[in-house]
Enzyme design. Structure first.
Site: not given
Lengths: 315, 315
Positions: A52, A302
């Site tokens: 992110k 991720s």
């Protein structure tokens, strides 16, 4: 307007001074277990512990001086909030984070630790949006959506770009899908960089809205998702859905048991901390619902933000 | 007879095709927390999850064809047993492992998984040694001690050799000490490669026999050690003690709370799995009992074998 490979390449240049170029790990036990040659792109080692930070950094550093000065704003309680807070701090501008008042203390602390300015609201989407809009009007801050934002999608695509620079001859690339920011960016980077590469997404069976959306040909909202992969609860967005429909070969759903088994295996054998959402694409290999045997497959891990007091394999 | 830098260099060449050259990680949060520039040599990513595979490999590949054919033997229930089993399997020769019959199932499984042939005995040192001697006489296998063995010490020293190749300008190097195999090899590699480098060991307060041995000038056996760092329960050996006395600047003891806090910090921030023994040298930095501020310090992370069902910070 959508996101091009040039956008991703420009994002890569723009955020290069601020992000980690994360390593790619391989693990013989994993390869043997799943019958695939796996290349793990370790975004769990990224700043704030998740990919992110790439999208948030690209959004923050895309702003003009004037825009940047007024800050950025989002409503999120997860990794995106932390990522935006840190990216803003690195540019020296404010980040306003709207969080539900029932968010876990550890998440509040993390956002504050990265310099974010939290405003609490009732834990409903309506309250989040109205609170955010009020602050936006007060401050002139730029909204940075966690995934339905071109700058964010382009930033997330830089992980796949790096992976394909380091391992050019991949047959396939796997990523998890929640809102679809990572998957969109990954699919553009992969298909534009390497003709014929297969882009496959992993999604929890218990939050299979993206799978159903592709089947239905329209966005099916995620209604009552309940999965250990708490980064994948959201529905696809108006920007991410068409990109995914165009470029992703297949979305494969993974059982909760498969997610947890894959996560534990990576911890035990690869000795790295990955969060349940990262284990979802590993779960695709683990459960062998599709045949990738003998192929060279990259997996975008991720992130690695896990509550170590409460692990999913513990009672 | 002792171990020279040439022995370590030869070991490095000998085992190179079989081991992982492990990466070196840095972590900004850790550096800020401890005020030191830390370079983590990740032996948790080594085969079998621990540096022990270096020494075991060097021992196995040092044998003549004739010796090797008769196999290797040890009594151990820890990482050394697994390492020896795998090293032997890679050379295609038998590994006889004597284990106490109360060893945890997970450790038995691991040794069997690497192809070791286990013989169980009563959980006493006398039973272990007599059982090993009986099998040795039967098979002609070569005994490979977990640390009091020149080939093993030379093999363990290759981790520091690699670390100093990758980061030549270290001011200090930190390793944990149990039996002293890793520390001996590390201290030879470091002091012979880089003049003036400080070699510091971390040892659990609750198993501080090496600390007391250095003070007393003779080996003080570890009597009732009780520490979360279960890889560091053993006492120094007749080979390791003189090397450590000559080359190690200081042994610093670390509290149980310090070990656990350091371990959890590495998991949370560096996103890698380290075992409690690996956290002991980090604990030296964490507890700041000695001043290393501003220095460049390498830390040998000994391994990453942890029971994920039972973490030390959980009740």
């Amino acid at each position: 307007m959508t996101v091009s490979i040039e956008d991703i390449q420009q994002a890569a240049q723009r955020i290069k001074p601020y992000i980690h170029r994360t390593p790619i790990l391989t693990n013989e036990s994993l390869n043997q277990q799943v019958g695939v040659q796996v290349f793990l792109k370790c975004e769990n080692f990224q700043k704030v512990g998740a990919f992110k930070f790439r999208g948030a950094s690209n959004a923050v550093w895309s702003l003009s001086e004037e825009e940047a000065r007024r800050g950025v704003i989002t409503h999120s309680s997860g990794n995106h909030a932390q990522a935006l807070a840190l990216a803003a701090r690195m540019r020296g501008v404010p980040a306003y984070i709207v969080m539900p008042n029932n968010a876990p203390q550890v998440k509040k602390n993390a956002v504050v630790g990265y310099g974010g300015q939290i405003t609490f609201c009732e834990p409903t989407l309506a309250a989040r949006e109205s609170t955010m809009e009020r602050i936006r009007l007060d401050t002139g801050a730029t909204v940075v959506h966690p995934y339905n934002d071109e700058r964010v999608i382009a930033g997330q695509g830089t992980a796949a770009l790096e992976l394909l620079e380091d391992v050019p001859d991949l047959d396939g690339i796997l990523a998890p899908v929640g809102g679809g920011g990572l998957l969109s960016g990954t699919s553009i980077a992969a298909t534009e960089t390497r003709k014929g590469i297969r882009v496959i997404a992993g999604e929890p069976e218990m939050a299979d809205d993206a799978f159903r959306s592709l089947q239905a040909g329209e966005i099916i909202p995620s209604l009552h998702p309940k999965t250990v992969a708490d980064g994948l609860l959201t529905s696809l967005g108006s920007l991410t859905f068409p990109i995914i429909r165009e470029r992703v070969d297949q979305i494969v759903t993974v059982s909760e048991a498969g997610i947890i088994a894959a996560m534990k295996f990576i911890w035990e054998r690869a000795k790295i901390i990955i969060e349940p959402s990262s284990a979802v694409p590993i779960g695709v290999l683990w459960e062998k619902k599709i045949d990738l045997s003998g192929l060279r497959v990259g997996v975008i891990l991720s992130g690695g933000n896990v509550d170590l007091e409460k692990l999913p394999w513990q009672p």
